[in-house]
Design a protein around this motif. Structure first.
Motif, short mmCIF file in Angstrom:
data_model
loop_
_atom_site.label_atom_id
_atom_site.label_comp_id
_atom_site.label_asym_id
_atom_site.label_seq_id
_atom_site.Cartn_x
_atom_site.Cartn_y
_atom_site.Cartn_z
N GLU A 299 5.90 -10.44 11.77
CA GLU A 299 6.01 -9.24 12.60
C GLU A 299 7.47 -8.92 12.90
N GLU A 300 8.23 -9.97 13.26
CA GLU A 300 9.62 -9.72 13.62
C GLU A 300 10.42 -9.17 12.44
N SER A 301 10.22 -9.77 11.25
CA SER A 301 11.05 -9.31 10.14
C SER A 301 10.63 -7.92 9.67
N ILE A 302 9.33 -7.59 9.80
CA ILE A 302 8.90 -6.25 9.40
C ILE A 302 9.37 -5.21 10.41
N ARG A 303 9.33 -5.58 11.68
CA ARG A 303 9.80 -4.69 12.74
C ARG A 303 11.30 -4.40 12.61
N ALA A 304 12.04 -5.38 12.04
CA ALA A 304 13.49 -5.22 11.95
C ALA A 304 13.90 -4.20 10.90
N VAL A 305 12.97 -3.77 10.03
CA VAL A 305 13.31 -2.77 9.01
C VAL A 305 13.52 -1.43 9.70
N PRO A 306 14.68 -0.77 9.46
CA PRO A 306 14.99 0.47 10.16
C PRO A 306 13.94 1.56 9.91
N HIS A 307 13.69 2.36 10.92
CA HIS A 307 12.64 3.36 10.83
C HIS A 307 12.95 4.42 9.78
N SER A 308 14.24 4.67 9.57
CA SER A 308 14.63 5.73 8.64
C SER A 308 14.13 5.43 7.21
N TYR A 309 14.03 4.14 6.86
CA TYR A 309 13.54 3.79 5.52
C TYR A 309 12.12 4.30 5.33
N ARG A 310 11.32 4.08 6.39
CA ARG A 310 9.92 4.51 6.30
C ARG A 310 9.84 6.03 6.21
N GLU A 311 10.66 6.70 7.03
CA GLU A 311 10.64 8.16 7.02
C GLU A 311 11.03 8.70 5.66
N GLY A 312 12.04 8.06 5.04
CA GLY A 312 12.45 8.45 3.69
C GLY A 312 11.30 8.34 2.73
N SER A 313 10.56 7.24 2.84
CA SER A 313 9.46 7.02 1.93
C SER A 313 8.33 8.02 2.15
N TYR A 314 8.02 8.31 3.43
CA TYR A 314 6.98 9.29 3.71
C TYR A 314 7.39 10.67 3.21
N ALA A 315 8.68 10.99 3.34
CA ALA A 315 9.17 12.30 2.92
C ALA A 315 8.98 12.48 1.43
N LEU A 316 8.98 11.37 0.68
CA LEU A 316 8.77 11.48 -0.76
C LEU A 316 7.29 11.55 -1.09
N GLY A 317 6.45 11.56 -0.08
CA GLY A 317 5.01 11.70 -0.31
C GLY A 317 4.28 10.38 -0.44
N ALA A 318 4.94 9.28 -0.14
CA ALA A 318 4.27 7.98 -0.27
C ALA A 318 3.25 7.82 0.85
N THR A 319 2.19 7.09 0.56
CA THR A 319 1.23 6.78 1.62
C THR A 319 1.77 5.61 2.43
N LYS A 320 1.08 5.29 3.50
CA LYS A 320 1.51 4.18 4.34
C LYS A 320 1.48 2.87 3.56
N LEU A 321 0.40 2.70 2.76
CA LEU A 321 0.26 1.48 1.97
C LEU A 321 1.43 1.32 1.00
N GLN A 322 1.73 2.44 0.28
CA GLN A 322 2.85 2.40 -0.68
C GLN A 322 4.15 2.12 0.04
N THR A 323 4.34 2.76 1.19
CA THR A 323 5.57 2.54 1.96
C THR A 323 5.72 1.07 2.33
N ILE A 324 4.61 0.47 2.80
CA ILE A 324 4.68 -0.93 3.23
C ILE A 324 5.04 -1.83 2.05
N PHE A 325 4.36 -1.61 0.91
CA PHE A 325 4.57 -2.54 -0.20
C PHE A 325 5.84 -2.28 -0.98
N LYS A 326 6.24 -1.01 -1.12
CA LYS A 326 7.39 -0.70 -1.97
C LYS A 326 8.69 -0.63 -1.18
#
Lengths: 306, 292
Positions: free
Chosen positions: B163-190
Motif C-alpha cells: 500500500e505504501e509503495s503504491i500510494r507513493a506513486v505521484p497522482h499525475s502519472y495516473r492522470e496521464g494514463s487516464y488521459a490517454l484512455g487507459a482503464t483503471k486496470l491498465q493504469t495500475i498494471f502498466k
C-alpha cells in the motif's frame, strides 16, 4: 457501412471486455482485503473457542491467580497459570525499563544531534537490525549474555529474567528507536527556532519543546516495542531457563507465557485440558496485543485531529 | 546582582548542555558499535568454518560432522511457498487500500484488521497451524503446514509495504494514463506498479528476510526435523527450517559437536538473512545514485 458497423461492434466488444476485467480486478482486490479480515477474525474466534474450553475443567480464578502449574492427565493436575502471567508482565516491564531510555536516547541523537552523514549510515543499520531473526538474538544471548550475567552475579547459570530482558531490549531497541526518531524528526523546525530565540540551550530545547511535541509518536513507538516483547518467543525460550516456577531473583530460571507454550505444546494431545490451557495463554497474548494496537490507533487519531 | 544570577544559571545550563551532548554521542556510538560487534562475532565464529559439505550435508543425531542441508533447503522452500501464497493476496489488498478504497466504514475496518493482524504474536500463528493442519487436516508437521501458517504471518506486513509503495506513486502519472484512455486496470498494471516496483521489492526483501528467519511458527506448524534426504521437495515432508535447527542443536541435540554446528548454523542463517536484505537493495541504491 457494414465495415463501420463491425468496427463499432468490435470497439464495443473490446470496451466491454476492458470494463469487465476492470471490475473483476476491483473485486479481486476487495476480496483480498477482506481475506485479511477473515484471517484475523478466524484466528481470534478459534483461539478463543479452544482456549475457553479450559474453564470447563479449571476455575477461572484458579487459572489466573493460582501459582500451581502441575499439568497432567490424572485427577491431581492443577492449572494455575499465574506464574506465567506474572513472568510475562515482569519481563515486559524490565525490558521497557532497560530499552526505553536507550532507544529514545538513540532517537534523540539521530534526529537532533548527529550530522547528516552519520544519520544516513545509522538509520539503515537500525532498519536492518529489525530484520535479524529472533533465534539469532537468542543465540547471542545464550553464548554471550548468559555467561556474562552468570559471571557478574556469581551464579552457576545466568538464565532468567535479566538475561531475557537484555536480549529483548536489544531486539526492541531498533523498533522503538526508529519510530521515535521519525516522530522527533516530524516536529516542525519552527518550534526549535522559537526555543532557541528565547535563549534555550539545545538540551532545554530537546527536553522542554521537542520531546513533549513528539510524545504521542514516542508513546506509540514504546507500545509497538512492547507488543514485540510480549509476543517474542524463541529468543526468550533460549535464555530464560524454562522452569515453571516464580522467579525469586532476576537470575533464577523461570518461564513466561510464550516460552511455556512452545516447550509444552508438542508433548500434549490436542483434546486435553493441558492443551486448552496453553491455547488460552496464546489467546490472552493475542487479546493484549490487539488492545495495545487499538490504543496506539486512538493515540495517533487524536494527534491527527489536533 | 540579578544579572549575575542569570549569567550563572546560563553558565550552568551550558555545562549541562555540553554534558548532555557528549553523553548522547557516547550512547549513540556505543550502542551501534555494540550491536554491530555482536553480529560480527556471530559471523566470525561460524562463517570461516563453514564448508560446502556442511551446507548441503545431512544432519546427524549421534555422530559428529552432521550438516544442515535439508534444513537450509526447507528454509528457502518454506519462505518461497509462503510468499507465493501471500504475495497475490497482499498485493491485491494493498492495491485496494491505495487505489480503490473509499473513505467509509468498510475501509477503516480493513485498516484496523491489517494493523491487528500485524500485532498478532507469531506463536499464535503457530498454534493456529497446529490446530488447522495437525489436528483438523491430520497431515502432521509438514512443509505445507509451515508455509501456510507463515503466509498468514506475512500478510499484514506485505500489505502495508504494498500500500505504501503504491500510494507513493505521484497522482499525475495516473492522470496521464487516464488521459490517454487507459482503464483503471491498465493504469495500475502498466503505470503504477512499474513505478512502485522499487518500493515493492524493498518491502518484499524485508518480508522474505523475516520469513526466512522465523522460528516460533515453524517449530509448532512444521516441527523440528527436516526430511532425511537432500533435495526432497515433497510438500508433506517434515518442515523444520534452519532457524529451528539452530535452537534444536543448541538445546536438545546430543551430538558431540552440537556447539560448533550451532555456531556455524547461526552464521549461515545470519549471512543469508543479511544477503536477502542487502542484495535486493544494492541494485536499487545503485539506480538511485545514477538518477542523481
Amino acid at each position: 457501412m457494414q465495415q463501420t458497423n463491425s468496427t463499432a461492434s468490435k470497439m464495443s466488444g473490446r470496451h466491454w471486455r476492458l470494463m469487465f476485467s476492470d471490475q473483476v480486478f476491483k473485486w479481486f482486490c476487495l476480496f483480498s482485503a477482506i481475506v485479511l479480515c477473515v484471517v484475523l477474525f478466524s484466528i481470534v474466534f478459534f483461539m478463543g473457542k479452544t482456549g475457553v474450553l479450559t474453564f470447563e475443567f479449571v476455575k477461572v480464578t484458579e487459572y489466573f491467580f493460582s501459582l500451581n502449574w502441575n499439568p497432567g492427565f490424572d485427577e491431581t493436575a492443577t492449572y494455575g497459570a499465574g506464574i506465567f502471567f506474572i513472568g510475562t508482565i515482569l519481563l515486559t516491564l524490565l525490558t521497557l525499563i532497560i530499552s526505553v531510555p536507550i532507544s529514545v536516547g538513540i532517537a534523540v541523537f539521530l534526529a537532533e544531534i548527529a550530522p547528516t552523514r552519520l544519520k544516513e549510515t545509522v538509520r539503515p543499520i537500525l532498519d536492518l537490525l529489525v530484520g535479524i531473526p529472533s533465534v539469532i538474538y537468542g543465540f547471542l544471548g545464550l553464548t554471550i549474555l548468559v555467561p556474562f550475567v552468570a559471571k557478574v552475579f556469581g551464579t552457576q547459570l545466568g538464565d532468567g529474567l535479566l538475561a531475557a530482558a537484555l536480549v529483548l531490549s536489544l531486539m526492541v531497541l531498533p523498533t522503538i528507536g526508529r519510530i521515535s526518531d521519525d516522530s522527533i524528526e516530524a516536529v516542525p523546525q519552527k518550534y526549535r527556532e522559537a526555543a532557541y530565540a528565547m535563549g534555550c540551550t539545545k538540551l532545554q530545547t530537546i527536553f522542554f519543546v521537542v520531546l513533549p511535541a513528539a510524545r504521542r509518536g514516542i508513546v506509540s513507538a514504546i507500545i509497538l516495542g512492547m507488543t514485540r516483547a510480549l509476543g517474542e518467543t524463541m529468543a526468550v525460550v533460549m535464555v530464560i531457563g524454562n522452569v515453571p516456577q516464580l522467579a525469586e531473583s532476576l537470575v533464577q530460571p523461570t518461564s513466561v507465557l510464550t516460552s511455556n507454550i512452545v516447550m509444552q505444546i508438542m508433548a500434549v494431545p490436542f483434546e486435553s485440558t493441558w492443551n486448552y490451557a496453553l491455547f488460552f495463554m496464546g489467546f490472552s497474548l493475542l487479546v493484549v496485543a490487539l488492545l495495545l494496537i487499538v490504543f496506539v490507533r486512538i493515540i495517533n487519531n487524536r494527534s491527527e485531529v489536533q | 546582582m540579578q544579572n549575575l544570577k542569570d549569567f550563572k544559571a546560563s553558565k550552568l545550563a551550558k555545562i549541562f548542555n555540553q554534558f548532555f551532548m557528549v553523553s548522547m554521542w557516547v550512547l549513540g556510538i556505543i550502542t551501534v558499535f555494540f550491536v554491530l560487534l555482536l553480529l560480527f562475532l556471530i559471523l566470525k565464529d561460524g562463517l570461516p568454518y563453514v564448508t560446502w559439505d556442511f551446507v548441503i550435508g545431512l544432519p546427524s543425531e549421534i555422530d559428529a560432522g552432521g550438516g544442515i542441508g535439508p534444513m537450509l533447503l526447507n528454509s528457502f522452500y518454506v519462505t518461497i511457498l509462503s510468499l507465493l501464497v501471500s504475495i497475490p493476496i497482499s498485493l491485491g489488498a494493498g492495491i485496494y487500500l491505495a487505489e480503490y478504497a473509499p473513505d467509509n466504514k468498510l475501509t477503516s475496518t480493513i485498516r484496523v484488521c491489517v494493523e491487528g493482524l500485524s500485532s498478532v504474536p507469531s506463536i499464535v500463528f503457530g498454534l493456529i497451524g497446529i490446530a488447522l493442519f495437525v489436528e483438523y487436516f491430520q497431515i502432521g508437521l509438514t512443509i505445507i503446514g509451515a508455509s501456510l501458517s507463515l503466509a498468514m504471518l506475512n500478510l499484514p506486513l506485505l500489505t502495508r509495504v504494498s500500500e505504501e509503495s503504491i500510494r507513493a506513486v505521484p497522482h499525475s502519472y495516473r492522470e496521464g494514463s487516464y488521459a490517454l484512455g487507459a482503464t483503471k486496470l491498465q493504469t495500475i498494471f502498466k503505470v503504477v506498479i512499474p513505478v512502485a516496483m522499487r518500493g515493492l521489492i524493498t518491502g518484499l526483501s524485508l518480508v522474505a528476510g523475516r520469513a526466512f528467519g522465523e522460528s516460533a511458527v515453524i517449530i509448532l506448524a512444521g516441527g523440528v526435523n527436516a526430511s532425511a534426504e537432500m533435495w526432497d521437495f515433497s510438500l508433506f515432508s517434515p518442515g523444520g527450517t534452519l532457524a529451528v535447527h539452530l535452537w534444536y542443536v543448541q538445546s536438545e541435540a546430543i551430538v558431540p559437536d552440537a556447539k560448533e554446528i550451532a555456531h556455524k548454523s547461526a552464521a549461515v542463517l545470519l549471512f543469508v538473512v543479511l544477503a536477502i536484505n542487502l542484495l535486493f537493495r544494492i541494485p536499487l541504491w545503485w539506480m538511485e545514485r545514477k538518477m542523481k
